[in-house]
Scaffold this motif. Structure first.
Motif, PDB file in Angstrom:
ATOM      1  N   GLY A 138      33.508 -63.445  -0.850  1.00  0.00           N
ATOM      2  CA  GLY A 138      33.738 -63.565   0.601  1.00  0.00           C
ATOM      3  C   GLY A 138      32.999 -62.558   1.456  1.00  0.00           C
ATOM      4  O   GLY A 138      32.079 -62.100   1.042  1.00  0.00           O
ATOM      5  N   ASP A 139      33.942 -62.216   2.542  1.00  0.00           N
ATOM      6  CA  ASP A 139      33.103 -60.833   3.004  1.00  0.00           C
ATOM      7  C   ASP A 139      33.606 -59.628   2.867  1.00  0.00           C
ATOM      8  O   ASP A 139      33.347 -58.602   3.307  1.00  0.00           O
ATOM      9  CB  ASP A 139      33.500 -61.059   4.743  1.00  0.00           C
ATOM     10  CG  ASP A 139      35.016 -60.795   5.000  1.00  0.00           C
ATOM     11  OD1 ASP A 139      35.754 -60.312   3.681  1.00  0.00           O
ATOM     12  OD2 ASP A 139      35.533 -60.777   5.848  1.00  0.00           O
ATOM     13  N   GLU A 175      45.781 -70.424   8.471  1.00  0.00           N
ATOM     14  CA  GLU A 175      44.389 -70.778   8.659  1.00  0.00           C
ATOM     15  C   GLU A 175      44.153 -72.441   8.189  1.00  0.00           C
ATOM     16  O   GLU A 175      42.986 -72.851   8.253  1.00  0.00           O
ATOM     17  CB  GLU A 175      43.276 -69.646   7.953  1.00  0.00           C
ATOM     18  CG  GLU A 175      43.471 -68.454   8.815  1.00  0.00           C
ATOM     19  CD  GLU A 175      42.767 -67.459   7.850  1.00  0.00           C
ATOM     20  OE1 GLU A 175      41.485 -67.585   7.577  1.00  0.00           O
ATOM     21  OE2 GLU A 175      43.223 -66.314   7.598  1.00  0.00           O
ATOM     22  N   LEU A 177      40.907 -74.790   8.732  1.00  0.00           N
ATOM     23  CA  LEU A 177      40.188 -75.153   7.672  1.00  0.00           C
ATOM     24  C   LEU A 177      40.024 -76.484   7.484  1.00  0.00           C
ATOM     25  O   LEU A 177      38.961 -76.839   7.223  1.00  0.00           O
ATOM     26  CB  LEU A 177      40.806 -74.643   6.437  1.00  0.00           C
ATOM     27  CG  LEU A 177      40.869 -73.263   5.914  1.00  0.00           C
ATOM     28  CD1 LEU A 177      41.879 -72.919   4.812  1.00  0.00           C
ATOM     29  CD2 LEU A 177      39.592 -72.681   5.514  1.00  0.00           C
ATOM     30  N   ARG A 230      37.485 -77.754   9.693  1.00  0.00           N
ATOM     31  CA  ARG A 230      36.064 -77.497   9.338  1.00  0.00           C
ATOM     32  C   ARG A 230      35.733 -78.282   7.948  1.00  0.00           C
ATOM     33  O   ARG A 230      34.543 -78.594   7.872  1.00  0.00           O
ATOM     34  CB  ARG A 230      35.903 -75.848   8.905  1.00  0.00           C
ATOM     35  CG  ARG A 230      35.507 -75.077  10.163  1.00  0.00           C
ATOM     36  CD  ARG A 230      35.600 -73.747   9.564  1.00  0.00           C
ATOM     37  NE  ARG A 230      34.410 -73.418   9.028  1.00  0.00           N
ATOM     38  CZ  ARG A 230      34.460 -71.937   8.150  1.00  0.00           C
ATOM     39  NH1 ARG A 230      35.456 -71.377   8.067  1.00  0.00           N
ATOM     40  NH2 ARG A 230      33.451 -71.927   7.507  1.00  0.00           N
ATOM     41  N   ILE A 266      32.752 -73.143   1.137  1.00  0.00           N
ATOM     42  CA  ILE A 266      33.844 -72.978   1.418  1.00  0.00           C
ATOM     43  C   ILE A 266      34.851 -71.901   0.592  1.00  0.00           C
ATOM     44  O   ILE A 266      35.678 -71.157   1.098  1.00  0.00           O
ATOM     45  CB  ILE A 266      34.911 -74.544   0.992  1.00  0.00           C
ATOM     46  CG1 ILE A 266      34.110 -75.634   1.649  1.00  0.00           C
ATOM     47  CG2 ILE A 266      36.229 -74.310   1.304  1.00  0.00           C
ATOM     48  CD1 ILE A 266      34.847 -76.864   1.371  1.00  0.00           C
ATOM     49  N   THR A 312      35.230 -68.462   2.365  1.00  0.00           N
ATOM     50  CA  THR A 312      36.266 -68.652   3.503  1.00  0.00           C
ATOM     51  C   THR A 312      37.767 -68.485   2.761  1.00  0.00           C
ATOM     52  O   THR A 312      38.533 -67.569   3.433  1.00  0.00           O
ATOM     53  CB  THR A 312      36.252 -70.031   3.923  1.00  0.00           C
ATOM     54  OG1 THR A 312      35.209 -70.177   4.677  1.00  0.00           O
ATOM     55  CG2 THR A 312      37.156 -70.075   5.169  1.00  0.00           C
ATOM     56  N   TYR A 313      37.769 -69.043   1.651  1.00  0.00           N
ATOM     57  CA  TYR A 313      39.067 -68.899   0.869  1.00  0.00           C
ATOM     58  C   TYR A 313      39.360 -67.273   0.442  1.00  0.00           C
ATOM     59  O   TYR A 313      40.391 -66.701   0.736  1.00  0.00           O
ATOM     60  CB  TYR A 313      39.252 -69.884  -0.271  1.00  0.00           C
ATOM     61  CG  TYR A 313      39.771 -71.010   0.114  1.00  0.00           C
ATOM     62  CD1 TYR A 313      39.090 -72.155   0.501  1.00  0.00           C
ATOM     63  CD2 TYR A 313      41.242 -71.490  -0.220  1.00  0.00           C
ATOM     64  CE1 TYR A 313      39.572 -73.464   0.865  1.00  0.00           C
ATOM     65  CE2 TYR A 313      41.755 -72.722  -0.080  1.00  0.00           C
ATOM     66  CZ  TYR A 313      40.768 -73.944   0.463  1.00  0.00           C
ATOM     67  OH  TYR A 313      41.416 -74.939   0.662  1.00  0.00           O
ATOM     68  N   THR A 336      37.833 -64.700   1.406  1.00  0.00           N
ATOM     69  CA  THR A 336      37.848 -63.538   2.334  1.00  0.00           C
ATOM     70  C   THR A 336      39.396 -63.577   3.173  1.00  0.00           C
ATOM     71  O   THR A 336      40.029 -62.699   3.382  1.00  0.00           O
ATOM     72  CB  THR A 336      36.773 -64.162   3.811  1.00  0.00           C
ATOM     73  OG1 THR A 336      35.711 -64.046   3.083  1.00  0.00           O
ATOM     74  CG2 THR A 336      37.124 -63.244   5.045  1.00  0.00           C
ATOM     75  N   GLY A 337      39.797 -64.907   3.365  1.00  0.00           N
ATOM     76  CA  GLY A 337      41.102 -65.217   3.866  1.00  0.00           C
ATOM     77  C   GLY A 337      42.270 -64.445   2.849  1.00  0.00           C
ATOM     78  O   GLY A 337      43.203 -63.811   3.119  1.00  0.00           O
TER      79      GLY A 337
END
Ligand code: SAH
Length: 276
Positions: free
Chosen positions: A30-31, A159, A163, A166, A255, A258-259, A261-262
């Motif tokens: 992720g990020d 989230e 999610l 999206r 996807i 996103t998981y 990262t969160g």
């Protein structure tokens, strides 16, 4: 102990040993590295064809790296995290194939126990037993697994609705229910499982298995050997059947980040390295 752990921290105390965070593929982080860059800057060391990124993320000193795919890659990477970077614990984040009957694409599995499904030294040793180690199952650290599962629950609660908006086209489950967080047996082997016959064989041999992947149990074995806490969280990208490679590829691209990262944000923000 290596020299990095002897460098003084802000108050003249020895710097905290970092947490090792790894994934197999870049999308699975992720990020995390961008967040580290923004928060503390990143120092990168390259070793054994891997980049190890050192810095602070959500307040936690971390070494973040990519193991690449498979058990050997994972074991080699964890070994470096232990010997070169003196990590206090290891957390793996990534995707996996769902094996448990109630485990769906978009769900999350936190490993409590990990096993190498392709280990077979019969008749010298029982099926799945690691020769000369007298065990086939390796436990994740209870406190880390609890914290990861709690982070996953918070991620889904906060989230999940966004999610669903999206990703509902890609994840049929989002039309009826939010993703679920499961805990239990994760199995690993040097094989991308992509047929109904293969997944049925795994279910028959290992009835409790929730997810199949290619790294987790190797990491858990090395951490067991060095008495280091570890935990594994896997988002389900496919169900290890004939659709697995298409489902895996689109999930990974769209996807998985996103998981990760969160989940990592929730996990790291409440991480307390007490007593380690
Ligand atoms: N680099 C390749 C191959 C990835 S292999 C690519 O990007 O296409 C699949 C990765 O996802 C492994 O790291 C494994 O741990 C996990 N995984 C996801 N679904 C899996 C499945 N059905 N069987 C085994 N591993 C799976």
């Amino acid at each position: 102990m290596n020299s990095s752990s002897l460098q003084p921290g802000a108050a003249g105390q020895p710097a905290a040993r970092p947490l090792g965070v790894l994934a197999a593929l870049p999308q699975e982080l992720g990020d995390l590295i961008a967040t580290m860059q923004a928060e503390s800057g990143v120092v990168t060391r390259t070793l054994g064809r891997r980049d190890y990124h050192l810095g602070t993320v959500h307040g936690v000193p971390c070494v973040v790296t990519l193991a690449r795919v498979g058990k050997v890659a994972a074991a080699a990477t964890v070994s470096a995290l232990i010997h070169v970077f003196d990590v206090q614990a290891v957390v793996f984040t990534g995707v996996a194939g769902g094996v448990g009957p109630d485990v769906h694409v978009g769900d999350v599995v936190v490993g409590e126990t990990l096993l190498q499904h392709d280990m077979n030294a019969e008749p010298l040793f029982p099926r799945h037993e690691i020769p000369l180690l007298a065990r086939s199952r390796f436990n994740a650290d209870d406190a880390l697994a609890d914290a990861l599962a709690a982070a996953c629950e918070r991620f889904v609660a906060q989230e999940g609705a966004a999610l669903a908006e999206r990703f509902s086209a890609a994840l049929p489950r989002f039309k009826t229910a939010l993703p679920r967080v499961h805990r239990g047996l994760v199995i690993s082997g040097d094989q991308f499982v992509a047929s109904a016959a293969a997944v049925d064989a795994l279910r028959a041999a290992l009835p409790g298995a929730l997810a199949v992947e290619m790294e987790g149990a190797a990491i858990a074995q090395v951490c067991y050997e060095y008495d280091l806490p570890c935990a594994v969280v896997r988002t389900i990208s496919d169900t290890a059947d004939e659709h697995a490679s298409t489902s895996f590829s689109s999930f990974l691209t769209d996807i998985a980040g996103t998981y990760s990262t969160g989940i990592l944000r929730h996990f790291l923000a409440s991480y307390t390295p007490a007593g380690r």
